[in-house]
Design a protein around this motif. Sequence first.
Motif, PDB file in Angstrom:
ATOM      1  N   HIS A   1       0.861  -1.180   0.000  1.00  0.00           N
ATOM      2  CA  HIS A   1       0.000   0.000   0.000  1.00  0.00           C
ATOM      3  C   HIS A   1       0.899   1.231   0.000  1.00  0.00           C
ATOM      4  O   HIS A   1       1.560   1.523   0.991  1.00  0.00           O
ATOM      5  CB  HIS A   1      -0.929  -0.011   1.214  1.00  0.00           C
ATOM      6  N   VAL A   2       0.937   1.947  -1.123  1.00  0.00           N
ATOM      7  CA  VAL A   2       1.821   3.096  -1.276  1.00  0.00           C
ATOM      8  C   VAL A   2       1.266   4.314  -0.555  1.00  0.00           C
ATOM      9  O   VAL A   2       1.974   5.009   0.161  1.00  0.00           O
ATOM     10  CB  VAL A   2       2.049   3.409  -2.776  1.00  0.00           C
ATOM     11  N   ASP A   3       0.000   4.576  -0.759  1.00  0.00           N
ATOM     12  CA  ASP A   3      -0.699   5.667  -0.068  1.00  0.00           C
ATOM     13  C   ASP A   3      -2.184   5.297  -0.017  1.00  0.00           C
ATOM     14  O   ASP A   3      -2.541   4.152  -0.299  1.00  0.00           O
ATOM     15  CB  ASP A   3      -0.458   7.028  -0.750  1.00  0.00           C
ATOM     16  N   GLU A   4      -3.048   6.250   0.312  1.00  0.00           N
ATOM     17  CA  GLU A   4      -4.472   5.904   0.461  1.00  0.00           C
ATOM     18  C   GLU A   4      -5.155   5.544  -0.851  1.00  0.00           C
ATOM     19  O   GLU A   4      -6.263   5.004  -0.843  1.00  0.00           O
ATOM     20  CB  GLU A   4      -5.249   7.008   1.190  1.00  0.00           C
TER      21      GLU A   4
ATOM     22  N   ASN B   1      -3.022   4.420  -3.967  1.00  0.00           N
ATOM     23  CA  ASN B   1      -2.177   3.626  -4.867  1.00  0.00           C
ATOM     24  C   ASN B   1      -1.557   2.415  -4.192  1.00  0.00           C
ATOM     25  O   ASN B   1      -1.194   2.459  -3.018  1.00  0.00           O
ATOM     26  CB  ASN B   1      -1.067   4.509  -5.446  1.00  0.00           C
TER      27      ASN B   1
END
Length: 140
Positions: free
Chosen positions: A94-97, A99
């Motif tokens: 989970h890269v950010d909310e 991506n």
Amino acid sequence: MPNDLMRFSVAMPEDLLVEFDEMVARRGIAKNRSEVVRDLVREALIEARCEVPAAQVMGTLTIVFNHHASDLQEKLDHIQHEHFGMVVSSMHVHVDEHNCLEVIVLKGFVEDVQAIADRILGTKGVKHGKLVLTTTEEMH
């Protein structure tokens, strides 16, 4: 004998040699020009072997996608399950909310691995990705 070192000379423009020496220096104290040339030749040979359609390869497919895209994760999972014999492993980050990054390890004939990668990369919602191939054939 196959492991004897053979010497040869290479001529190149001075500016190219300066850049090459900078790259050698970045690779660390254990590397010298000869080691780096051998590394580059091995890399080129592996790339050439991975272009042969009948070659057995291992590949890592790295993709980035928005996990909010409609049914995208289910589509990606479906493709991987269809080819479960060639999908060795996958890792989801989970890269950010919005991506995610996924790394999928594939094994098989190069044309089959490339076909799976193309199908995944062509799935609507996948932003971008890259397939990197290698072979387990013995390299000197």
